[in-house]
Design an enzyme around this catalytic site. Sequence first.
Site, PDB file in Angstrom:
ATOM      1  N   GLN A   1     -11.489   0.805   9.736  1.00  0.00           N
ATOM      2  CA  GLN A   1     -11.824   1.557   8.526  1.00  0.00           C
ATOM      3  C   GLN A   1     -13.263   1.216   8.154  1.00  0.00           C
ATOM      4  OE1 GLN A   1      -9.201   3.754   6.963  1.00  0.00           O
ATOM      5  NE2 GLN A   1      -8.728   3.465   9.127  1.00  0.00           N
TER       6      GLN A   1
ATOM      7  N   ARG B   1     -10.261   1.257   1.296  1.00  0.00           N
ATOM      8  CA  ARG B   1     -11.581   1.731   1.701  1.00  0.00           C
ATOM      9  C   ARG B   1     -11.430   2.974   2.584  1.00  0.00           C
ATOM     10  NH1 ARG B   1     -13.833  -2.707   2.747  1.00  0.00           N
ATOM     11  NH2 ARG B   1     -15.785  -1.786   3.459  1.00  0.00           N
TER      12      ARG B   1
ATOM     13  N   ALA C   1      -5.067   5.801  -1.331  1.00  0.00           N
ATOM     14  CA  ALA C   1      -5.312   5.671   0.108  1.00  0.00           C
ATOM     15  C   ALA C   1      -6.775   5.978   0.456  1.00  0.00           C
ATOM     16  CB  ALA C   1      -4.370   6.596   0.866  1.00  0.00           C
ATOM     17  N   HIS C   2      -7.088   5.848   1.709  1.00  0.00           N
ATOM     18  CA  HIS C   2      -8.475   6.006   2.157  1.00  0.00           C
ATOM     19  C   HIS C   2      -9.020   7.413   1.905  1.00  0.00           C
ATOM     20  CE1 HIS C   2      -6.734   6.422   6.540  1.00  0.00           C
ATOM     21  NE2 HIS C   2      -6.095   7.164   5.693  1.00  0.00           N
ATOM     22  N   ASN C   3     -10.285   7.419   1.487  1.00  0.00           N
ATOM     23  CA  ASN C   3     -11.036   8.654   1.313  1.00  0.00           C
ATOM     24  C   ASN C   3     -10.516   9.552   0.204  1.00  0.00           C
ATOM     25  OD1 ASN C   3     -11.245   7.968   4.537  1.00  0.00           O
ATOM     26  ND2 ASN C   3     -13.160   8.624   3.603  1.00  0.00           N
TER      27      ASN C   3
END
EC number: 2.3.1.191
Lengths: 346, 346, 346
Positions: free
Chosen positions: B202, B222, B243-245
């Site tokens: 990530q 991240r 969660a990511h993004n």
Amino acid sequence: MKDTRTHLTLTEIAERLGARLEGDGDRRVTGLATLKDAGPDQVSFLANRAYLKDLPATRAAAVILVADHAEACPVTALVLDNPYLGYAELSRMLDPLADAHRPGVHPTAVVADDAVLGHDVSIGPHVVVESGVVLGDRVVIGANSVIGADSQLGNDCFLHANVTLYHGVLVGERAILHSGSVIGGDGFGFAHDGAGWHKIAQLGGARLGNDVEVGSCSSIDRGALGDTVIGNDVKIDSQVQIAHNVQIGDHSALAGCVGIAGSTRVGRHCMLGGGVGLSGHLTICDGVQVTGMSLVTNSILEPGVYSSGTGAMENSQWRRNAVRFKQLDSIARRLGRLEKRGEGEV
Amino acid sequence: MKDTRTHLTLTEIAERLGARLEGDGDRRVTGLATLKDAGPDQVSFLANRAYLKDLPATRAAAVILVADHAEACPVTALVLDNPYLGYAELSRMLDPLADAHRPGVHPTAVVADDAVLGHDVSIGPHVVVESGVVLGDRVVIGANSVIGADSQLGNDCFLHANVTLYHGVLVGERAILHSGSVIGGDGFGFAHDGAGWHKIAQLGGARLGNDVEVGSCSSIDRGALGDTVIGNDVKIDSQVQIAHNVQIGDHSALAGCVGIAGSTRVGRHCMLGGGVGLSGHLTICDGVQVTGMSLVTNSILEPGVYSSGTGAMENSQWRRNAVRFKQLDSIARRLGRLEKRGEGEV
Amino acid sequence: MKDTRTHLTLTEIAERLGARLEGDGDRRVTGLATLKDAGPDQVSFLANRAYLKDLPATRAAAVILVADHAEACPVTALVLDNPYLGYAELSRMLDPLADAHRPGVHPTAVVADDAVLGHDVSIGPHVVVESGVVLGDRVVIGANSVIGADSQLGNDCFLHANVTLYHGVLVGERAILHSGSVIGGDGFGFAHDGAGWHKIAQLGGARLGNDVEVGSCSSIDRGALGDTVIGNDVKIDSQVQIAHNVQIGDHSALAGCVGIAGSTRVGRHCMLGGGVGLSGHLTICDGVQVTGMSLVTNSILEPGVYSSGTGAMENSQWRRNAVRFKQLDSIARRLGRLEKRGEGEV
């Protein structure tokens, strides 16, 4: 951690459980296991008829069971009215952790000068105990935990590693707080000015009764005004969120991932299944059970079992039905019209 | 923690809130409480008509309320257009934690030589500040927290005990991060080769705007590529998973136990109720409210209030209805056939 | 944390991925980005047809893609059968954390004299490693983490900051445990004596296979009797709760906020969507997918995709339909009566 378990005789176990022993009482045992897995130095138990089939072939040294099953028991019987309770008591006798913590303050712990420590307190490495804290006798604080200013823990509380108590948290006797749990964090309170949010300082506290257990990574927030209150003998599983000013009555049990919104009152002897959500400002009376992942948005004033949701089904079947759910009001209205037409015909 | 609360006069409070004072301004007060609980050295507020019934009997020194209720107020009135906002501001004035942290680095903290610390920073016991970290002025880092390499915290950020920031996390000014929260952990990204999983490193970051609050035990991952972005004045409760993004627009509020899957964008001024789930790769426009425990699997492009699920009901009733849910498509088809037959008859 | 990323040539990347290179192999790159965001020193990838539209205008140095898309690629192509897998592998090559931890035990760590440490182990500040722990080669323990007595971690395990392992936890090789995760806490076990709860000591353990990843703030409880068992290559996201004696088969993946109740067995190659709940004592066979926030209360014995719940809809529409859900059994019965009457007429 050495094996500190006593090698108990079955007679000793029978005495401590208050069980009637039928068979050889001199046998020594060191552990507990299921009927299927138990070996000759282990005790087992039969608390659920579903496992009666495993009784005849058990290799256990002894089995805790009710009188009705004693005759079918191929090994020594420990007869009790509530075998599951006997299992619970024996499990604690055999717990290798029960006496594992030697009293003393680890040299790396940071303990405020004015903190008051009871007899035989055990404080682990890197623990922080802030100013004004009062710890009862035999309290154990696991490594890297933090006890906020002016908090109090009653006798025999056991905090595992990495627990956090904010300032002014009050905990009764014999609490067990698991790693990652956070007690007394700010409730989620903000006022909106039309453009954005203004924090409401959370000036209340968090109070836990006696014999409370809190699972790993659970959060119990402090009150906005007045306290969040957890009663005596309340058992809280992991990943649970209890918001500000919630009150939980004595002897209630909350399974994993439960979330309770602000100011809701849960009665005594309630049981909330895993993932249950309660909206804010509700009253849930004594003796209510809510099944897993149900959402409760209205007060419940009668004891009983409550549920929401739909059962799980194969996805293509679910898709067809879920689409129809969106038409449900229309379906009901159409049905009503058909019925009326039918009545006209009759 | 000593009682550091100023004993304010009502005149001082009126001035700081911008309220019109009607009554005795010289009275000194030390706290805040509800209309019901307030004593003579406490201020109360009336922000919700449901509590109007408690106004006549209040023993508070003064009540914050709107002009329309001033006449009915039996004690000193502090008149404001938005009493709830006044309550929020006063709560912060009375917060005993507001100035509790003295500047300085505790001797047990491990701070990298190249970390840059602003003025009046307070770093608690056993804190770890890794290489390349930049802390703004008056930042407070609670005991046992860890700030990963190259992370940055703006002025006046307040991290409670046991917070974890991974490397390269960027936080604006005045953030409040509660205990157990984790910012910048790896997103959940894996590629499947037909037999098993291969980790996707990530490589993105996590960026939080100004005035963000994150509750206890919440996770903000991240990004995989590019950053997870939390806007200004976003308020996140406890036990939340981002969660990511994911991107969250300014002034949005997420209640406890919310989960947002990867790459979903939430607009500005959104409110997600407790336990709400958003699937991945969705767009939720500005001004959307989602009620508690709803699952959103499609983008929402119109402001409004959205819901899913079924209400809670007594379990035996629920069982009967939940079985029918599985027959819902069939019920709808049968109804359609009946309607057609009826039309044929007409 | 310095930029330790190698500046790789495209030829080197092609060789390490086993990709066919079409274009200039001498170009050096330093990063990865999406087709849209990539600059001339970055590689991108095309793994999902939805992004094919971004290929013609990409400014990436090279794109990982399948042979069918190579012709349309305006820059150097790295041709692979599974571009997403290629992306995963390249992401790990470019991970700045990959070699960031130097071997050694930080002087503030508290490591028991009888703990056994493999080669090149890295133990961060304020870590606690209790008695009897065994750490494999190249294990990394992040700051403020606690490893309970007699726990074992295989080679190349990576624990981030603030992780907690209870006593006797067994972890295979290459595990990645994220901050705030807690492994081996007590399962939620109590016996009721008619008046209140009696704790059942959780005498079992927790065993994790090889290549397991556990997200931030997730809980995996130890067994009551016998172990909680997580298979090889199981990937667990953040905020997940795994209760005592659960078993998860190899290569299964659990998204954020999943909760699994006690003694349930999940097969191999299963995928549980975010917020899914599994009741206790169930068997879920291999190859089952459950969509987000579904509740599963019965065993699933056929591979496939399973769901529960209702889709989200605008709130006023939802209210009308949710009311009808409570009448669903009655609606179905009324429909049946109408059909019968209709048949009588025919």
